[in-house]
Design a protein around this motif. Sequence first.
Motif, short mmCIF file in Angstrom:
data_model
loop_
_atom_site.label_atom_id
_atom_site.label_comp_id
_atom_site.label_asym_id
_atom_site.label_seq_id
_atom_site.Cartn_x
_atom_site.Cartn_y
_atom_site.Cartn_z
N SER A 1 0.81 -1.23 0.00
CA SER A 1 0.00 0.00 0.00
C SER A 1 0.84 1.27 0.00
O SER A 1 0.28 2.37 0.05
CB SER A 1 -0.92 0.01 1.23
OG SER A 1 -0.14 0.01 2.42
N LEU A 2 2.17 1.16 -0.02
CA LEU A 2 2.99 2.37 -0.01
C LEU A 2 2.76 3.15 -1.29
O LEU A 2 2.94 2.62 -2.39
CB LEU A 2 4.47 2.01 0.14
CG LEU A 2 4.82 1.27 1.43
CD1 LEU A 2 6.29 0.89 1.43
CD2 LEU A 2 4.48 2.12 2.64
N PRO A 3 2.35 4.43 -1.20
CA PRO A 3 1.94 5.18 -2.40
C PRO A 3 3.11 5.82 -3.12
O PRO A 3 4.20 5.99 -2.57
CB PRO A 3 0.99 6.23 -1.84
CG PRO A 3 1.56 6.52 -0.48
CD PRO A 3 2.12 5.21 0.03
N GLN B 1 -0.53 -6.71 7.33
CA GLN B 1 -0.72 -5.28 7.13
C GLN B 1 -0.58 -4.95 5.64
O GLN B 1 0.14 -5.63 4.90
CB GLN B 1 0.33 -4.50 7.92
CG GLN B 1 0.21 -4.66 9.43
CD GLN B 1 -1.09 -4.05 9.97
OE1 GLN B 1 -1.57 -3.05 9.45
NE2 GLN B 1 -1.63 -4.65 11.02
N ALA B 2 -1.28 -3.91 5.21
CA ALA B 2 -1.30 -3.58 3.79
C ALA B 2 0.08 -3.20 3.26
O ALA B 2 0.35 -3.36 2.06
CB ALA B 2 -2.29 -2.45 3.53
N ASP B 3 0.97 -2.70 4.14
CA ASP B 3 2.31 -2.31 3.68
C ASP B 3 3.35 -3.40 3.88
O ASP B 3 4.54 -3.17 3.69
CB ASP B 3 2.75 -1.03 4.39
CG ASP B 3 2.78 -1.20 5.92
OD1 ASP B 3 2.31 -2.26 6.40
OD2 ASP B 3 3.28 -0.30 6.61
N MET C 1 10.70 0.57 -0.72
CA MET C 1 10.42 -0.72 -1.33
C MET C 1 9.01 -0.73 -1.86
O MET C 1 8.10 -0.26 -1.21
CB MET C 1 10.58 -1.86 -0.31
CG MET C 1 11.98 -1.96 0.27
SD MET C 1 13.14 -2.57 -0.95
CE MET C 1 12.57 -4.25 -1.09
N LYS C 2 8.84 -1.31 -3.08
CA LYS C 2 7.52 -1.50 -3.63
C LYS C 2 7.39 -2.95 -4.07
O LYS C 2 8.24 -3.44 -4.79
CB LYS C 2 7.29 -0.58 -4.82
CG LYS C 2 7.11 0.86 -4.43
CD LYS C 2 5.97 1.08 -3.51
CE LYS C 2 4.62 0.84 -4.14
NZ LYS C 2 3.50 1.07 -3.24
#
Length: 318
Positions: free
Chosen positions: A197-199, A250-252, A317-318
Amino acid sequence: MKNNPQHVIVIRRSKAQKAGHHGGSWKIAYADFMTAMMAFFLVMWLLSNSTPLQRQQIAEYFKSPLQVALAGGDKASLSDSVIPGGGPDPLKHEGEINKANRGKKTRDTGMKKLAKARDRLENLIKMDPRLSHFQSNLRLSLTEDGLLIQIIDSQERPMFKVGSKVLEPYLNDILHALVPVLNALPNHISLTGHTDSLPYATGDLGYSNWELSADRANALRRALISNGMAGDKFLRVIGTADTMSVENTQADNPINRRISILVLSQRKEQAILREDTLLQHLPEALSGENLPSQLHMTPVTSAQQHAQPVQQSETGMK
């Protein structure tokens, strides 16, 4: 006068008799009447609580109950088949019953093949040095939709370059080991890209997790083809951004940065094809200028296509 015989007069008097007893025949008639009334109200109740299809099936049964029983079908006309039900032969070599059984056997056989492929991959992951070091990055599960192979990231070992669709070299080694097993199956494949979820700094207006997830899925498709997989094996390639996180994470979490390779079951493949067929037959009134404004595609500029992703996260990180 003595010579004249005397006539004997017999007087018969009849007694008034009461009306005779009718017996029990009236009870039988009354019972028949009550039975008919009960049947009538039962039919009315059934009609009020049944669907039109159920009423049609009931009517069809009473029209030809013997034909339905001999055919072994739901009703005489509930089919497009020339030979409904079990067909004319007692062994049911023809007709829809045998057709349904054949379809079920085909599905069961397909799932057994997928189960064998899963077992083969599990052994391969343990024994093949190209995969044994990546056991924590590979997850296998057999679902109703098919054989699901998930290639997931970890903080220490990402599968792609940071915020990019470029594969890490060891991911190519993993795919090179998986391709022979996937090629041995006749099933089509669905690829799905996922991110955390990192934008991005530009948000959803520019290059975002949606584009990244789709680009990574397509990058994996090209890598599979370059490692020997046939191009027509792929039925769809999609990106879902961060909308489908792994359960209980967690989303991230880095584990959400993953690629799902779904070897489609026959049922799931048919469902996808039916969905595509329905979309192809949309009314013409919904095409072109008649489409709602929100359905029109927004053109993407070349600047947006070639924009470098800028992460807005602590880890990058993605």
